[in-house]
Design an enzyme around this catalytic site. Structure first.
Site, PDB file in Angstrom:
ATOM      1  N   ARG A 284      35.012 -17.425 -27.770  1.00  0.00           N
ATOM      2  CA  ARG A 284      33.728 -17.713 -28.400  1.00  0.00           C
ATOM      3  C   ARG A 284      33.122 -16.453 -29.035  1.00  0.00           C
ATOM      4  O   ARG A 284      32.529 -16.509 -30.103  1.00  0.00           O
ATOM      5  CB  ARG A 284      32.765 -18.324 -27.376  1.00  0.00           C
ATOM      6  CG  ARG A 284      31.520 -18.924 -28.006  1.00  0.00           C
ATOM      7  CD  ARG A 284      30.669 -19.665 -26.996  1.00  0.00           C
ATOM      8  NE  ARG A 284      31.221 -20.973 -26.701  1.00  0.00           N
ATOM      9  CZ  ARG A 284      31.571 -21.395 -25.492  1.00  0.00           C
ATOM     10  NH1 ARG A 284      31.455 -20.585 -24.459  1.00  0.00           N
ATOM     11  NH2 ARG A 284      32.052 -22.601 -25.301  1.00  0.00           N
ATOM     12  N   GLY A 285      33.286 -15.311 -28.392  1.00  0.00           N
ATOM     13  CA  GLY A 285      32.751 -14.061 -28.932  1.00  0.00           C
ATOM     14  C   GLY A 285      33.383 -13.705 -30.268  1.00  0.00           C
ATOM     15  O   GLY A 285      32.688 -13.273 -31.204  1.00  0.00           O
TER      16      GLY A 285
END
Length: 348
Positions: A284-285
């Site tokens: 997600r980052g």
């Protein structure tokens, strides 16, 4: 009713362009309204630092949206026509409304948030009907949760699921309904009152930290501006009208430019290397940093992402995804910048 309308007209929000400092928060909000797929923003900071004022001010910069007239879900007429393109005779009435800005109170129940049975219709007409909740009202707008760190975890889960998927599904007493719920989720809170669980915090796209202004001259400036605004809000609105319009146009142009912005693969590899070296769980980052960098480039009228774009957003995208080590002598933001400089060979 006439009196209420007059009162509504005199209510002014503090102009976004008049807000002093708090650049992290302002940038995160602007990038999220340019590309809502970034995933919202969590704003943590001291009490009385203008979090709520700034969040409400960003809503005034957003243009009106076209909806199907009297539709409780703010449905987009274009989407509706695509879904019903086989029915050529179908005609719909539309209207323009201000981009929704919905406040979710701390005491809200799941029924109030998601929607429930319309009791009045059930009693008067004997029919099962759906009463839309706050997620329906927030569709195509902003949903703001003040003190989100004090909200029940299961409600935070519901908000984050809806924000990520763009849909709200409700199963209640024989009623099953699914409606669009595409909104920018904005949470704010004071870290002294507790943190969100890491699993929930990770699902916010960006995380801005707000500090109290220490410079006495700036503090006096903020105090004077606030007092002046409260005394003559209409004059302040006029004073910043041109700056507000310029920023609004800049956001609208960035939205149009967004699909054309490209990011080179070597920069994407560097972003993922930073995430790997920071031991960020999941991908997600990586995804959010790519999206935010693209939105930042679009905001500045560019069609190619540069290292500078990544530098300006990477801390906002990653600082809340790091595992906390009580023995660390530097904060998470400093650690992100340190690794970024090493990976990108970026010199101060």
């Amino acid at each position: 009713m006439i009196l209420q309308n007059k009162i509504k007209k005199t209510i002014n929000s503090f102009p976004f362009t008049a807000i002093i400092g708090q650049d992290e928060m302002k940038l995160a909000l602007i990038l999220n309204v340019i590309d809502p797929k970034i995933g919202g923003v969590m704003i943590m900071g001291d009490r009385g630092t203008g979090k709520s004022t700034t969040i409400r001010a960003i809503a005034d910069l957003l243009p009106q949206i076209e909806i199907i007239k009297d539709d409780p879900f703010n449905s987009n007429p274009i989407d509706f026509k695509k879904e019903n393109e086989s029915n050529e005779k179908l005609k719909i009435s539309t209207e323009y409304i201000k981009t929704p800005m919905i406040d979710l109170p701390l005491g809200a129940t799941e029924d109030r948030v998601c929607g429930t049975i319309d009791i009045e219709k059930a009693l008067t007409e004997g029919k099962k009907a759906f009463e839309p909740g706050l997620l329906a009202k927030a569709n195509r707008g902003l949903l703001y949760v003040d003190e989100v760190n004090l909200l029940d975890d299961h409600l935070v889960d519901i908000l984050l699921d809806s924000a990520a998927s763009g849909w709200n599904t409700v199963e209640r007493e024989g009623i099953s309904i699914r409606h669009p719920a595409r909104f920018v989720l904005i949470g704010s809170g004071n870290p002294e009152e507790g943190e969100l669980r890491p699993q929930l915090l990770d699902r916010f796209g960006m995380h801005a930290e707000i500090k109290t202004v220490k410079d006495p001259i700036l503090r006096v400036k903020v105090v004077k501006d606030r007092i002046s605004f409260d005394m003559i809000p209409d004059a302040w609105t006029l004073l910043y009208e041109e700056q507000q319009k310029k920023l609004q146009n800049k956001i609208l142009e960035a939205r149009k430019l967004l699909p054309t912005v490209k990011i080179k693969e070597d920069l994407q590899i560097k972003i993922s290397e930073v995430c790997s070296r920071l031991d960020v769980d999941g991908l997600r980052g990586d995804i959010v940093t790519n999206r935010a960098a693209i939105a930042h480039a679009a905001y500045h009228g560019k069609t190619k992402v540069t290292i500078n774009d990544i530098q300006n957003v990477i801390t906002l995208c990653l600082r809340h995804r790091l595992r906390k080590d009580p023995l660390e002598s530097i904060d998470s933001g400093s650690k992100v910048i340190q690794i970024f400089q090493e990976v990108f060979e970026f010199l101060d």
